[in-house]
Design an enzyme around this catalytic site. Sequence first.
Site, PDB file in Angstrom:
ATOM      1  N   CYS A  94      -6.490   6.529   4.643  1.00 49.71           N
ATOM      2  CA  CYS A  94      -5.485   7.115   3.746  1.00 49.71           C
ATOM      3  C   CYS A  94      -5.457   8.634   3.818  1.00 49.71           C
ATOM      4  CB  CYS A  94      -5.757   6.666   2.309  1.00 49.71           C
ATOM      5  SG  CYS A  94      -4.606   7.369   1.099  1.00 49.71           S
ATOM      6  N   ARG A 130      -5.454  11.057  -0.076  1.00 51.59           N
ATOM      7  CA  ARG A 130      -6.599  10.964  -0.978  1.00 51.59           C
ATOM      8  C   ARG A 130      -6.828  12.154  -1.906  1.00 51.59           C
ATOM      9  NH1 ARG A 130     -11.378   9.393   2.915  1.00 51.59           N
ATOM     10  NH2 ARG A 130      -9.941   9.748   4.681  1.00 51.59           N
ATOM     11  N   GLU A 139       5.943   6.336   7.227  1.00 52.42           N
ATOM     12  CA  GLU A 139       5.615   4.906   7.111  1.00 52.42           C
ATOM     13  C   GLU A 139       6.893   4.074   7.223  1.00 52.42           C
ATOM     14  OE1 GLU A 139       3.225   5.599   3.233  1.00 52.42           O
ATOM     15  OE2 GLU A 139       2.281   3.876   4.203  1.00 52.42           O
TER      16      GLU A 139
HETATM   17  N1  ARG Z   1       2.368   1.391   5.404  1.00 52.09           N
HETATM   18  C1  ARG Z   1       2.710   0.469   4.353  1.00 52.09           C
HETATM   19  C2  ARG Z   1       4.224   0.301   4.308  1.00 52.09           C
HETATM   20  O1  ARG Z   1       4.914   0.955   5.033  1.00 52.09           O
HETATM   21  C3  ARG Z   1       2.216   0.955   2.998  1.00 52.09           C
HETATM   22  C4  ARG Z   1       0.742   1.333   2.919  1.00 52.09           C
HETATM   23  C5  ARG Z   1       0.380   2.164   1.729  1.00 52.09           C
HETATM   24  N2  ARG Z   1       1.090   3.404   1.738  1.00 52.09           N
HETATM   25  C6  ARG Z   1       1.031   4.340   0.765  1.00 52.09           C
HETATM   26  N3  ARG Z   1       1.761   5.396   0.905  1.00 52.09           N
HETATM   27  N4  ARG Z   1       0.273   4.193  -0.289  1.00 52.09           N
HETATM   28  O2  ARG Z   1       4.765  -0.434   3.531  1.00 52.09           O
END
Ligand code: ARG
Length: 355
Positions: free
Chosen positions: A66, A69, A236
């Site tokens: 992560c 953090r 992401e």
């Molecule tokens: N990578 C995952 C997604 O795209 C989520 C993982 C947690 N990500 C976060 N920013 N807390 O759905």
Amino acid sequence: MNNTTVMEDAFSFLEKAYPELKRSPENLNERKLEVQLEIERTGTYEHTFKELQHGARMAWRNSNKCIGRLFWNTLSVVDKRSETTEEEITNSLLEHIRTATNNGRIRPTITVFQPNKVRIWNHQLIRYAGYETADGIVGDPASIEFTKEANKLGWTGDGTPYDVLPIIFQIDNNEPTVISIPPELVLQVDLRHPEYDITPLNARWYAVPIISDMQLEIGGIHYGAAPFNGWYMGTEIGARNLADETRYNLLPHLAEIMNIGTSQNASLWKDRALIELNRAVLYSFQEDNVSIVDHHTAARQFHKFEDNEARAERKVTGNWTWLIPPISPATTHIFHKPYKNKIVSPNYFYQDKPY
Ligand code: ARG
């Protein structure tokens, strides 16, 4: 697990946590004695709320994958260990979605249920379904297996690329409960771009990633149902969920909208489309006032986290392969240094799928 192992893990957690919580050495010793007696009597022990709260925060602090953090100490910890009924648990899961979403001002939140009581089948509380159809996959390919399970349990989606899946959870080893999330609880962002008209992409994403299939381990206690969330880092969604060939695979379509050819690798059409998709994600979330962070800012925040930890005389562990962002990784400091991928407890762990 035998009593000695639990006791060792409990003691080593208390010895780390109590000084951080500014508790006195006497207080620590009293608590260790109490926990020891409880384990000898019952084979296990219960955390106080403070222990659970701080343990869940330490687990975030120790999450090597992560980049977010810096904010570990602000995690909002919701204690639902007393809940045993379908109705209670349903309400708590929906309440998690509501309060974590907070109309877009996302609050990092974890809801902790009793150990060995509840299992949530979903990977995330909110995620899109995936269907294999005669003309290819519709929706999120990562959800195909789970969607089939939901279908077996009587759920049917609308067949759009962005059907929100139901929540499936199990109490003890009873029949699973399937609940549809009221649509007004699911904040979503329709993607648009500051310069290109990307409406034909029909791309959207949900606001809050709530991981619900990992177990939280604190001092030898394994919480198998402890859904938690932060806010998204743009990449992401823009560089993985919507871009990966094995996910929504939108880059060729976007290249077409941008009117750039896709026949020459060396034209860097993929990279150009990728950047514009990521601009669209950040632009749309920001315009809708939904919390999100770009990867440059996130890396700076991670740098600050590293400084804070050094000042607290703690070592930062990390999984470099996950910490570097999937676009322009070498523009962040993370790329240029090594991290020790050592697993420290408390932490969040993968567990076997219940289906
Ligand atoms: N990578 C995952 C997604 O795209 C989520 C993982 C947690 N990500 C976060 N920013 N807390 O759905």
